[in-house]
Each structure stands twice: as C-alpha cells, then as structure tokens.
Design a protein around this motif. Structure first.
Motif, PDB file in Angstrom:
ATOM      1  N   UNK A 197       0.848  -1.187   0.000  1.00  0.00           N
ATOM      2  CA  UNK A 197       0.000   0.000   0.000  1.00  0.00           C
ATOM      3  C   UNK A 197       0.882   1.235   0.000  1.00  0.00           C
ATOM      4  N   UNK A 198       0.338   2.342  -0.464  1.00  0.00           N
ATOM      5  CA  UNK A 198       1.001   3.636  -0.302  1.00  0.00           C
ATOM      6  C   UNK A 198       0.421   4.262   0.959  1.00  0.00           C
ATOM      7  N   UNK A 199       1.303   4.693   1.852  1.00  0.00           N
ATOM      8  CA  UNK A 199       0.823   5.267   3.115  1.00  0.00           C
ATOM      9  C   UNK A 199      -0.104   6.453   2.848  1.00  0.00           C
ATOM     10  N   UNK A 200      -1.187   6.586   3.587  1.00  0.00           N
ATOM     11  CA  UNK A 200      -2.106   7.714   3.387  1.00  0.00           C
ATOM     12  C   UNK A 200      -1.367   9.046   3.489  1.00  0.00           C
ATOM     13  N   UNK A 201      -1.582   9.907   2.521  1.00  0.00           N
ATOM     14  CA  UNK A 201      -0.953  11.225   2.518  1.00  0.00           C
ATOM     15  C   UNK A 201       0.499  11.226   2.105  1.00  0.00           C
ATOM     16  N   UNK A 202       1.021  10.060   1.692  1.00  0.00           N
ATOM     17  CA  UNK A 202       2.455   9.990   1.369  1.00  0.00           C
ATOM     18  C   UNK A 202       2.700   9.729  -0.118  1.00  0.00           C
ATOM     19  N   UNK A 203       1.709   9.985  -0.953  1.00  0.00           N
ATOM     20  CA  UNK A 203       1.867   9.719  -2.393  1.00  0.00           C
ATOM     21  C   UNK A 203       3.001  10.560  -2.971  1.00  0.00           C
ATOM     22  N   UNK A 204       3.019  11.857  -2.637  1.00  0.00           N
ATOM     23  CA  UNK A 204       4.052  12.753  -3.178  1.00  0.00           C
ATOM     24  C   UNK A 204       5.435  12.328  -2.714  1.00  0.00           C
ATOM     25  N   UNK A 205       5.555  11.978  -1.428  1.00  0.00           N
ATOM     26  CA  UNK A 205       6.852  11.549  -0.892  1.00  0.00           C
ATOM     27  C   UNK A 205       7.301  10.251  -1.545  1.00  0.00           C
ATOM     28  N   UNK A 206       6.363   9.327  -1.752  1.00  0.00           N
ATOM     29  CA  UNK A 206       6.680   8.058  -2.412  1.00  0.00           C
ATOM     30  C   UNK A 206       7.150   8.305  -3.842  1.00  0.00           C
ATOM     31  N   UNK A 207       6.457   9.218  -4.517  1.00  0.00           N
ATOM     32  CA  UNK A 207       6.824   9.568  -5.893  1.00  0.00           C
ATOM     33  C   UNK A 207       8.248  10.120  -5.953  1.00  0.00           C
ATOM     34  N   UNK A 208       8.574  11.010  -4.993  1.00  0.00           N
ATOM     35  CA  UNK A 208       9.918  11.589  -4.953  1.00  0.00           C
ATOM     36  C   UNK A 208      10.978  10.512  -4.708  1.00  0.00           C
TER      37      UNK A 208
END
Length: 658
Positions: free
Chosen positions: A618-629
């Motif tokens: 899963x992608x942590x809630x609210x962490x999509x941008x950080x994951x993308x980076x």
C-alpha cells in the motif's frame, strides 16, 4: 428476352454547341451553387490584371440574383475571327475549347499566364444562364452584345457609346437556377475569392458591392499592401508564429533552360503551434484540393531545412527527419505561375502539372536555405518543432500492443494458469527464475494459484513511455496475464478484465531478489497504480534460513523451522536452547534462492495461505508525493548524483545482504 426497341443509325445523337453542358453540367462545373460559373467570369478579369493590363476588378451582387463583373483591362476583341469569321466575343461565349489562352508560345499568347486551360470557361457560364449581357470598351467605343436561353439566342453586336481612351469589360450574368442545387450565388465564397485576388494581385483594387433589400448598397474593398505576408498574418489572427514569416518570390528568366520566361512562384511560409489553413493558387486560380505545386513547395522547404539542420548538427541521435515533421506545423500561401497548367477537371481544384513540382521546389529551396542561414535563431526554432514532431512520430510508430489472435489477447506460453475463474480466490505468483518457477508449479494449488516465471530482471519502467511499455517481453507477459492495460494514477482504468485477485511478487531473499522486487514494484506503482490502490499487489516473504531440530524422545519428533532473517534465526536459537538442545545438535541451512527449496518447503513457507507470509503493498495515506519523490530518486536515470548523496547519508541505516 428480345427488345422491341430499335438500335440503328438513327439512335445516335450528336450534341452541338453548348448542348453538352446543359445535358451534363456536372462534367463542366460545380452544380451545388452558381459560384463556379461566376468565378469563370471573375477569373477572366483577374487574368487581365495578372497580365498587367487591369488595375480594378469590380463585382456587384444584384438583388435579382444576377452578378456583374467589371474590369479596366483591354476588353474582349469584338472583331471577326480570321478563320471562323465570327466575332471573337461570340466565340468566347458560345464555343467550348475556344479562347485566348491556348496559344502558349512565348510572345504569341494574349495570356502568357492564365487560369484558363480547357477554354470552356465563360462558355459554360453562358450555357447555364438565362441571360448574359457583355459590354466592351475598346478602341474608343462601347460595344454591347446579349446572350439568352443558355447561349442559344445570340444578339447583334452594337455600339452604344463612346469611351475615349478607356478600355475594359463588363459582364452581367443571370445564372439559371434549374441547373444548381441552390440557385443563390454564395456571397461568402465570392468574398473569399475576391479577397484572394486582392492578395495575389499587387496594386489591383478589388471591390464588391452587394445590393440590399432596402435599396442601399453594402460595399467591401480589399487591399493588402504587404501582399502574401499580410494575408497570412490576418488569417493567423492573434496567434504569433514561432519564427518570423518568410516571404519571397522567384521567376525564371529568358535564359532559363528548364522553364519558360516568367514561370515561378511567390510564397509566404510561417510555422505555428496551431497552423492556419494553407492556400495555394495557380495563375490566380484557387486550388483548394492542392496539387503538384504544393508538393513542390513542401519538397523545397524540406530539402532546405534538412540541409540547415545537418549543417548545424541539430538532429539528436536516432532521430531522422521526414517531410511531414518539417511541414506539419507549417502554414503557407503559394501563388504559382505556370505557362500551361494542367488541372484535374474543369473545376480546377487540383493542379496535375508534373513539372510544377520541380518548378516550385527549385525556385523556393535556395532562397529559403539562404534565409535560414541568415536567420539562425528562426531556423533553430523551426528545427525544434520538426525534431519534436519526428520524436513523437517515431515513438508513435513504436507503439506496442498486446499480441492478439482473433481479437483475444494470447496468454503467455510460460504461464501456468489456474483452473478457477473466481477472481476473489485466484492468485498469480510472479516468480524469479525458471528453476524457482518449476518448484512453484509443483508446490501450487492448481485450482486457484497461477505461476508466471520471469526470466532475469524486469526492465526499469520508471521512465518508459506507456506506448513503449509492452515492447519488453516480460512486461508484456505480465500485462497480458493480469488482463489489465497500463494506466496512469489519475485515470479510471477498466479493471473488469483482471484475472487474479492477488498478484504475489515472489523473489529470492537476497540482494538480487530485492532488486527484482523493486523493479516490479516500480512497474506497478508507475504503470498499474490502481492495482496497488485497490489492494491487489503482495510481496512474498520466503525464509532465508532453515533450522532442522532433531527428535526429542518419542513424543517430540524432528522439526523443521524457518527464519526470515538473522533476527528470527537468533530467536529460534534461543528457543531451542531453552528446550534443552545444544547448539551443535541443531542444523542450520541457508537458502541461496527459491530454486533450492523443494516443492513441499516452498508450499509451506511461501504459497500455502495457512502457513505462508506475504505482505500487502500500500502507499501510506498522505504519502503519495513523498513516495513519488523517493521512486524518482532511486529509479530515475538522471538522478545518479542524488542517489549517491542519499546513499552516503543513509547508507548506514540500510540492511544489506552481501
């Protein structure tokens, strides 16, 4: 069955004079409206201006549906033809294939450059009109002749006044509505035609009067001091070209060995993000369907641009420019002059003259190449557009789709599919290597578990264009097996074809396995994000160690325990020691990979839902941008320096199995 109708010499009918036009008007002109028969009269006036004999063209749209065209040219000859012994003005209006535009030998033609070819022009206008009045100012006198009934009734030529040194022709036409789908002369089309004449005829005043129902007259005039450039700018509106417009003209001289004196072209070229419609003319005739002169223009532009790009080494490696790349965003107005133009059909919408390709390309190429080299920034701006188009074209040509037979995607041959069609129960294991794949096939539950072995490492798909994604065989097989097309995070893909509820990444518990796992997660996060978002992706946790514990009396048989990592191994050692086993009594083995496990071990540790360990992704809630980076930092091709800095900073916190 025999017919009682006779077929003999009397069955043949010979159409005479203008009768063929009235019988089959569509063979000679457009029949949707009278626009083209009026254009024939306007073209005659424009030919006088093109020859330098007229400075004014004046058209009037009358309230009764008739049209008057007047010019101040030389006036149609009214004397007898030396051979036919009929007034020349009568020949022009009553005979097909008769006119002043056939004798093209230099010096012998009344119109060295004209739109006329077949000589059916105003004769067709006469055939399809109820009445025509012709007034000619010539040699100090005003001559008048009328035609009626489609040219069948020919009046006498009479002198109706004096004109001094003035000359010119005035023609009033009443088109016969029965020959046209819409009998009304289309005002907008006549306006476009007259405006184009003003553009192409420098120094000629073009005027249109429209009689109003209330009795007044609406007047429109056209004048383009800048010629073709001003016209193209007007057509472009507020849109600015990416480089300055290039406007020039070139005509053959008397010494030219390839072309007749005066043949050539005038043009204006402009490149726009959103090109405006191109226009071309031959001897002032609008060629709305293009033709060989347009082909010549594009060829000349392409050759000049190609030479400029090669000279300045602007083309990136692997990119090859084509004509459409250079000309796709180009807008132009082209006015070609040909001594004897060959058109496709009498409507003259398309030029067929083969020599026009060589003529226009030859006249345009050198001036354009010189202009490019004198305006290098403009040339580079045009080249950038062309290179962008070439890159997009080549990418588009490389688009890869799922291999299909009879419209159905073909499942990969190496896929061992499951028997169930219950998506909620079905699982697919993406297994590293063929040997592990073989073990997994024997360890699986055939009812609900499918196996897809992956050969080697999957391509890093972080920066792969979606259209090129399926060019990689492994990724193609994964997409086909799953039954889902690649998609973006902000799209709503069709997941109805998804064939498995769980997609389990199963790789070795070593550095290579972690790399393969990372590459697959990159693929899913970048190109199949909805599968992660909806909980379909899992990562298997195969053990790194096997611990064999001997039997302890009859009640405690030998056991086999598994440790995921060093921490679990230490915990097992402690537990076994507490149970009274000496360290040397237990046997510890390390798995080099999944392929070393026998099917029973693989089933127990990694595949059996009751005993396996798998982690949902899963992608942590609210962490999509950080994951993308983080993905961009770790997987981006241009991020080498950033990765190095990150590893220097965070390297001591990363567990590495070396």
């Amino acid at each position: 069955m025999a017919s009682d109708k006779n077929y003999d010499e009397s069955s043949f009918r010979v159409l005479k004079g203008l009768e063929p036009v009235r019988e089959r008007p569509g063979m000679y002109t457009r029949t949707d409206s009278p626009a083209h028969v009026i254009q024939e009269v306007i073209d005659n006036a424009a030919d006088e201006a093109l020859g330098g004999f007229a400075k004014k063209i004046h058209v009037t749209l009358h309230g009764d549906g008739s049209v008057t065209v007047a010019d101040d040219g030389r006036g149609i000859p009214v004397g007898l033809h030396p051979v036919e012994k009929v007034p020349v003005v009568v020949l022009a209006y009553t005979r097909l294939h008769a006119g002043g535009k056939f004798d093209k030998k230099e010096g012998n033609s009344a119109y060295a450059f004209s739109g006329g070819l077949h000589g059916v022009g105003v004769a067709v206008t006469n055939a399809l009109s109820t009445r025509i009045e012709v007034e000619v100012k010539r040699e100090g006198k005003i001559h008048r002749i009328d035609f009626a009934d489609g040219g069948e009734t020919i009046g006498e030529i009479s002198v109706v006044g004096e004109c001094g040194r003035q000359s010119g022709t005035r023609v009033r036409v009443w088109p016969d509505g029965k020959y046209f789908e819409n009998p009304k002369v289309p005002q907008a089309e006549i306006e476009r035609l007259l405006r184009s004449k003003a553009v192409l005829l420098a120094g000629v005043n073009v005027r249109l009067d429209i009689e109003q129902a209330g009795g007044g007259v609406l007047t429109k005039t056209w004048s383009y001091p800048e010629g073709l450039s001003g016209y193209l700018r007007e057509q472009a509106g507020d849109q600015e070209p990416v480089a300055p417009l290039f406007s020039a003209e070139k005509y053959a001289g008397a010494e030219d060995a390839s072309f007749a004196n005066g043949e050539g072209a005038a043009w204006v070229l402009g490149w726009f993000e959103h090109p405006v419609p191109c226009e071309s003319y031959v001897n002032l005739i609008p060629t709305v369907a293009g033709g060989t002169h347009e082909s010549g223009l594009r060829a000349g532009v392409f050759e000049a641009m190609k030479a400029f790009v090669e000279h300045h080494a602007l083309t990136p490696r692997g990119i090859k420019l084509q004509q459409e790349d250079v000309c796709g965003r180009m807008s132009f107005v082209l006015s070609a002059r040909l001594l004897d133009p060959q058109f496709q059909g009498q409507v003259k919408e398309k030029l067929n003259s083969r020599e026009a390709v060589k003529l226009v390309s030859g006249m345009l190429r050198d001036p354009f190449e010189i202009w490019l080299n004198n305006h290098v920034d403009a040339g580079k701006a045009i080249a950038e557009l062309a290179i962008k188009a070439a890159t997009a074209r080549q990418k588009n040509a490389q688009k890869v789709e799922k291999k299909k037979t009879s419209g159905v995607a073909v499942l990969p041959g190496k896929l061992s599919d499951c028997e169930s069609e219950d998506i909620s129960a079905n699982e697919i294991f993406l297994v590293e290597g063929d040997s592990a794949g073989g073990s997994a096939k024997m360890a699986r539950n055939k009812e609900t578990q499918a196996i897809l072995p992956l050969r080697g490492k999957v391509q890093n798909a972080w920066e792969v264009d979606p259209d090129r994604l399926l060019a990689n065989n492994e990724i193609h097989d994964i997409a086909v097996a799953l039954g889902v097309d690649a998609h973006s995070a902000d799209s709503e893909p069709d997941l109805s074809g998804l064939r498995y509820g769980k997609v389990v990444i199963m790789s070795d518990a070593d550095v290579d396995g972690a790399h393969i796992q990372t590459l697959l997660l990159t693929l899913f996060f970048r190109h199949f994000p909805k599968l992660i978002e909806r909980g379909h992706i899992y990562v298997a946790q195969p053990p790194l160690y096997r611990v064999d514990v001997p039997a302890q009396g009859k009640k405690r048989p030998a056991r086999r325990l598994y440790a995921l990592d060093e921490g679990e191994l230490a915990a097992i050692r402690d537990r076994v020691a507490q149970e009274g086993f000496k360290p040397e009594a237990i046997e510890i083995g390390r798995f080099k990979g999944l392929g070393e496990m026998n099917p029973d071990q693989l089933r127990e540790t990694t595949m059996d839902p009751a005993t396996r360990r798998v982690l949902p992704v899963h992608v942590r809630p609210g962490a999509v941008a950080a994951t993308l980076r983080m993905f961009t930092l770790l997987m981006g091709k241009g991020e080498a320096s950033g990765r190095r800095a990150w590893m220097e900073d965070k390297g001591d916190t990363v567990e590495a199995d070396i």
